[in-house]
Design a protein around this motif. Sequence first.
Motif, PDB file in Angstrom:
ATOM      1  N   ASN A  56      -3.013 -76.337 -21.586  1.00 25.72           N
ATOM      2  CA  ASN A  56      -2.188 -75.175 -21.250  1.00 25.72           C
ATOM      3  C   ASN A  56      -0.861 -75.586 -20.620  1.00 25.72           C
ATOM      4  OD1 ASN A  56      -3.068 -75.926 -18.775  1.00 25.72           O
ATOM      5  ND2 ASN A  56      -4.416 -74.151 -18.481  1.00 25.72           N
ATOM      6  N   GLU A  57      -0.552 -76.899 -20.733  1.00 28.21           N
ATOM      7  CA  GLU A  57       0.759 -77.380 -20.286  1.00 28.21           C
ATOM      8  C   GLU A  57       1.537 -77.962 -21.470  1.00 28.21           C
ATOM      9  OE1 GLU A  57       0.253 -79.962 -16.871  1.00 28.21           O
ATOM     10  OE2 GLU A  57       0.124 -78.149 -15.623  1.00 28.21           O
ATOM     11  N   ASP A  58       1.141 -77.620 -22.679  1.00 25.63           N
ATOM     12  CA  ASP A  58       1.828 -78.164 -23.858  1.00 25.63           C
ATOM     13  C   ASP A  58       3.245 -77.623 -24.008  1.00 25.63           C
ATOM     14  OD1 ASP A  58      -0.335 -79.662 -24.517  1.00 25.63           O
ATOM     15  OD2 ASP A  58      -1.083 -78.317 -26.079  1.00 25.63           O
ATOM     16  N   PHE A  59       3.422 -76.365 -23.610  1.00 32.68           N
ATOM     17  CA  PHE A  59       4.733 -75.722 -23.766  1.00 32.68           C
ATOM     18  C   PHE A  59       5.173 -75.135 -22.422  1.00 32.68           C
ATOM     19  CE2 PHE A  59       2.152 -74.653 -27.665  1.00 32.68           C
ATOM     20  CZ  PHE A  59       2.646 -75.683 -28.444  1.00 32.68           C
ATOM     21  N   LEU A  60       6.479 -74.961 -22.257  1.00 32.96           N
ATOM     22  CA  LEU A  60       6.991 -74.238 -21.091  1.00 32.96           C
ATOM     23  C   LEU A  60       8.126 -73.322 -21.535  1.00 32.96           C
ATOM     24  CD1 LEU A  60       9.298 -76.409 -18.817  1.00 32.96           C
ATOM     25  CD2 LEU A  60       8.449 -77.223 -21.024  1.00 32.96           C
ATOM     26  N   LEU A  61       8.374 -72.292 -20.727  1.00 33.38           N
ATOM     27  CA  LEU A  61       9.412 -71.317 -21.070  1.00 33.38           C
ATOM     28  C   LEU A  61      10.764 -71.790 -20.539  1.00 33.38           C
ATOM     29  CD1 LEU A  61       9.581 -68.449 -22.417  1.00 33.38           C
ATOM     30  CD2 LEU A  61       9.605 -67.524 -20.075  1.00 33.38           C
ATOM     31  N   VAL A  62      11.771 -71.762 -21.407  1.00 28.57           N
ATOM     32  CA  VAL A  62      13.128 -72.132 -20.969  1.00 28.57           C
ATOM     33  C   VAL A  62      14.115 -71.025 -21.354  1.00 28.57           C
ATOM     34  CG1 VAL A  62      12.693 -74.631 -21.137  1.00 28.57           C
ATOM     35  CG2 VAL A  62      13.638 -73.394 -23.104  1.00 28.57           C
ATOM     36  N   ASP A  63      15.298 -71.059 -20.718  1.00 26.36           N
ATOM     37  CA  ASP A  63      16.303 -70.018 -20.977  1.00 26.36           C
ATOM     38  C   ASP A  63      17.299 -70.468 -22.050  1.00 26.36           C
ATOM     39  OD1 ASP A  63      18.112 -71.765 -19.790  1.00 26.36           O
ATOM     40  OD2 ASP A  63      18.018 -70.761 -17.828  1.00 26.36           O
ATOM     41  N   SER A  64      18.361 -69.693 -22.204  1.00 29.48           N
ATOM     42  CA  SER A  64      19.316 -69.949 -23.293  1.00 29.48           C
ATOM     43  C   SER A  64      20.078 -71.260 -23.119  1.00 29.48           C
ATOM     44  CB  SER A  64      20.310 -68.793 -23.395  1.00 29.48           C
ATOM     45  OG  SER A  64      21.173 -68.827 -22.271  1.00 29.48           O
ATOM     46  N   LYS A  65      19.959 -71.868 -21.937  1.00 29.09           N
ATOM     47  CA  LYS A  65      20.580 -73.187 -21.736  1.00 29.09           C
ATOM     48  C   LYS A  65      19.560 -74.318 -21.776  1.00 29.09           C
ATOM     49  CE  LYS A  65      24.624 -71.543 -19.307  1.00 29.09           C
ATOM     50  NZ  LYS A  65      25.197 -71.145 -17.997  1.00 29.09           N
ATOM     51  N   GLY A  66      18.294 -73.934 -22.009  1.00 28.70           N
ATOM     52  CA  GLY A  66      17.251 -74.958 -22.077  1.00 28.70           C
ATOM     53  C   GLY A  66      16.669 -75.297 -20.708  1.00 28.70           C
ATOM     54  N   GLN A  67      17.014 -74.487 -19.673  1.00 33.05           N
ATOM     55  CA  GLN A  67      16.488 -74.721 -18.323  1.00 33.05           C
ATOM     56  C   GLN A  67      15.174 -73.976 -18.131  1.00 33.05           C
ATOM     57  OE1 GLN A  67      17.905 -76.860 -16.109  1.00 33.05           O
ATOM     58  NE2 GLN A  67      19.214 -77.324 -17.876  1.00 33.05           N
ATOM     59  N   PRO A  68      14.212 -74.575 -17.439  1.00 32.11           N
ATOM     60  CA  PRO A  68      12.924 -73.919 -17.210  1.00 32.11           C
ATOM     61  C   PRO A  68      13.091 -72.565 -16.515  1.00 32.11           C
ATOM     62  CG  PRO A  68      12.796 -76.217 -16.560  1.00 32.11           C
ATOM     63  CD  PRO A  68      14.236 -75.940 -16.904  1.00 32.11           C
ATOM     64  N   VAL A  69      12.311 -71.586 -16.988  1.00 32.31           N
ATOM     65  CA  VAL A  69      12.282 -70.266 -16.354  1.00 32.31           C
ATOM     66  C   VAL A  69      11.172 -70.291 -15.317  1.00 32.31           C
ATOM     67  CG1 VAL A  69      11.817 -67.817 -16.722  1.00 32.31           C
ATOM     68  CG2 VAL A  69      13.144 -69.107 -18.427  1.00 32.31           C
ATOM     69  N   GLY A  70      11.504 -70.103 -14.055  1.00 36.57           N
ATOM     70  CA  GLY A  70      10.501 -70.117 -12.988  1.00 36.57           C
ATOM     71  C   GLY A  70      10.128 -71.525 -12.574  1.00 36.57           C
ATOM     72  N   GLU A  71       9.273 -71.589 -11.533  1.00 39.46           N
ATOM     73  CA  GLU A  71       8.830 -72.873 -10.987  1.00 39.46           C
ATOM     74  C   GLU A  71       7.886 -73.586 -11.968  1.00 39.46           C
ATOM     75  OE1 GLU A  71       9.104 -74.658  -7.770  1.00 39.46           O
ATOM     76  OE2 GLU A  71      10.972 -73.534  -8.055  1.00 39.46           O
ATOM     77  N   THR A  72       8.094 -74.857 -12.165  1.00 38.61           N
ATOM     78  CA  THR A  72       7.158 -75.632 -12.992  1.00 38.61           C
ATOM     79  C   THR A  72       7.362 -77.119 -12.723  1.00 38.61           C
ATOM     80  OG1 THR A  72       6.454 -76.188 -15.229  1.00 38.61           O
ATOM     81  CG2 THR A  72       8.784 -75.650 -14.958  1.00 38.61           C
ATOM     82  N   HIS A  73       6.302 -77.873 -12.827  1.00 39.05           N
ATOM     83  CA  HIS A  73       6.449 -79.337 -12.707  1.00 39.05           C
ATOM     84  C   HIS A  73       6.693 -79.953 -14.090  1.00 39.05           C
ATOM     85  CE1 HIS A  73       2.251 -78.887 -13.885  1.00 39.05           C
ATOM     86  NE2 HIS A  73       2.305 -80.123 -14.307  1.00 39.05           N
ATOM     87  N   LEU A  74       6.676 -79.104 -15.118  1.00 39.98           N
ATOM     88  CA  LEU A  74       6.877 -79.606 -16.482  1.00 39.98           C
ATOM     89  C   LEU A  74       8.350 -79.790 -16.790  1.00 39.98           C
ATOM     90  CD1 LEU A  74       4.325 -77.269 -18.310  1.00 39.98           C
ATOM     91  CD2 LEU A  74       3.998 -79.683 -17.711  1.00 39.98           C
ATOM     92  N   LYS A  75       8.650 -80.805 -17.598  1.00 40.86           N
ATOM     93  CA  LYS A  75      10.030 -81.055 -18.035  1.00 40.86           C
ATOM     94  C   LYS A  75      10.149 -80.680 -19.503  1.00 40.86           C
ATOM     95  CE  LYS A  75      12.479 -84.746 -17.920  1.00 40.86           C
ATOM     96  NZ  LYS A  75      12.867 -86.184 -17.911  1.00 40.86           N
TER      97      LYS A  75
END
Lengths: 207, 207, 207, 207
Positions: A56-75
């Motif tokens: 459940n850490e395979d993907f993360l949500l990012v914004d239109s600039k490719g920055q993570p949305v919300g807190e996450t330790h994932l890159k």
Amino acid sequence: MSLMAKRWEELADIKRVLARRDWFPGTSGNLAIKIDDEPISFLVTASGKDKTKETNEDFLLVDSKGQPVGETHLKPSAETLLHVEIFNKTNAGCSLHVHTVDNNVISELYGDKGSITFKGQEIIKAYGLWDEDAEFTIPIIYNHAHIPTLAADFAKFVKADAGAILIRNHGITAWGRDALEAKKYLEASEFLFSYHLKLLSFKHVMV
Amino acid sequence: MSLMAKRWEELADIKRVLARRDWFPGTSGNLAIKIDDEPISFLVTASGKDKTKETNEDFLLVDSKGQPVGETHLKPSAETLLHVEIFNKTNAGCSLHVHTVDNNVISELYGDKGSITFKGQEIIKAYGLWDEDAEFTIPIIYNHAHIPTLAADFAKFVKADAGAILIRNHGITAWGRDALEAKKYLEASEFLFSYHLKLLSFKHVMV
Amino acid sequence: MSLMAKRWEELADIKRVLARRDWFPGTSGNLAIKIDDEPISFLVTASGKDKTKETNEDFLLVDSKGQPVGETHLKPSAETLLHVEIFNKTNAGCSLHVHTVDNNVISELYGDKGSITFKGQEIIKAYGLWDEDAEFTIPIIYNHAHIPTLAADFAKFVKADAGAILIRNHGITAWGRDALEAKKYLEASEFLFSYHLKLLSFKHVMV
Amino acid sequence: MSLMAKRWEELADIKRVLARRDWFPGTSGNLAIKIDDEPISFLVTASGKDKTKETNEDFLLVDSKGQPVGETHLKPSAETLLHVEIFNKTNAGCSLHVHTVDNNVISELYGDKGSITFKGQEIIKAYGLWDEDAEFTIPIIYNHAHIPTLAADFAKFVKADAGAILIRNHGITAWGRDALEAKKYLEASEFLFSYHLKLLSFKHVMV
């Protein structure tokens, strides 16, 4: 099922099928699927994972600039900027980037020409081209190590809601309006690369 | 889950994925993962097993000399001494040895040169080299039938916590700080071998 | 579990693994495992089945002449007579016959010579040959359409409890004392065929 | 289980096995199995689906003209007309169409000749030809973009209850009295294509 969960499952399904083909050697490759339009957000593969595994850490949500949305330790994957160009410049809903031996060989053999054009193959219909003489051209760009430079070069060829671009000695990025179309563009391109190479290998035999 | 069980599962997972690719022909290949540092102990594949199967006798614990720890009817893989060199000389946590057609062909074509060097390929980043002009060299050593002699020759090229060595007409050993890094080195190397061979096969066509 | 059930499961397991590799094209291939010695009886694949499927009619018991033991509507594989030779002339416990593209190409390229010999490859140890200069020769016989004639020709080369024979433009039969050894001989041979062909394809490039 | 359900499962099983081999690149390929004779009706793959997935909308029932039977939002595959020719002109029960790299390369290399003939290969027995000198010829037709024209051309070579036809730079259609025979014709043909190409690639090396 929420839209997010639905898109996650669509991307996970593509990841599963491509991993079975060993299209993610050495943790390479990255996948993205759009979640929202205004403002743009998308799921992208987390960096450095073994894609034969499902977590459940395979993907993360990012914004239109490719920055993570919300807190996450994932890159987010290092090449998220390429997907950013696609989602910002077109109505694409899904974007797939993989390294295969054949796409790398094609990119090197035709790299100096800057592109490869396919014609007279039935599978070209997968690109939505139904005319008997239809051609499909895949640009081949230089593999700048500096990702923003690569993304800028890449963006010049992002002109439609579905397409494919080769990065020399690196891999292919294929995208489409939804997951199915992106996968269709990817598979048609890989088929054409393999077909082209195999036919080419008989040139000296048949003449 | 104990550390031992965790490492066992990591190694079993790699074995499962590589077996699906048929990278263990004729019961060949062997895998090792470190359990302890002081003194060194590691799990290694038991000798002579069919690696498409999963049993609780797939691996056994050996010490820093490659001798079984405790009573067991299992025999460590004949090439355990190569893994011994890696765990004793570096901080590697995992070491993988497989035979593939492509790594054997590369080892024979470049065996007289003693090494093969890759450059200008995106996948080189899998070795942790991010520079555009980065090179990665894989030494090719002679396949001494006498394993201690082979291990001594092999040890000369074990200089970092992650790396890869080809044994001529035999196979590759790739290692890394943990299971993921070892697998990444292995897959990147196999990708480069296959890419190199395929490109080479077009040399006479394109000129 | 009875001996019959145990052997059935061993053979079913080999069938499953080889089917995943697509080594039974067009319902080709057949497998046999010995059940009893005095008198000889063995399980053999039923004729004409799709080997990607698993049913309780995959194998049937036959006697030392290859005739079904007891009432059955199943027909033993047409090439059961080859397995008969192996079980009657040696102490082999398992015998495997498959068609692959590479074993067919090798059989044609070296058919006129009547055999192919491998040397200087680590995988030769899979044949139980540990000497550095060990050689392994695989005879190539003519593919007589008349099975009893084929079996008689084949029998001339059945001299040990484990071995391998190529039938020209047909396929390979590999056998061993038990299922594991037969599979080991088969996989080592296929690896050597593929290696040999790939290396050969670079002969004109490297010179 | 009803006849319809039985046939559905037979076709689904073939789809599953061929999808695992990646024989449906870019949603290409289509499969058909006969349900009724008078009047003719058959199940055919719905258009545009990803065939690595299994759903209850994978197939739909069509009549002897390839038109859907009953209300449905599903569209029959664009090339349903080819299957129509087979079911109307012969007693075939199943018809399979796939794109592979090797069948495309063969179709291009031998397209000008209009056919390719195989002889002296054991696997030819899969076509029901047991004679030592048996030959099997696969016609290669032009890939008309206009499907009715393609179907008319195709129909000229549909003469038996089992057979195979190549469409140039497109793919193969193989059919048989039942699902097993159609699959057998398909696999034997693909094996022969791959064998022929590999052997051809050594022509310049061996001379």
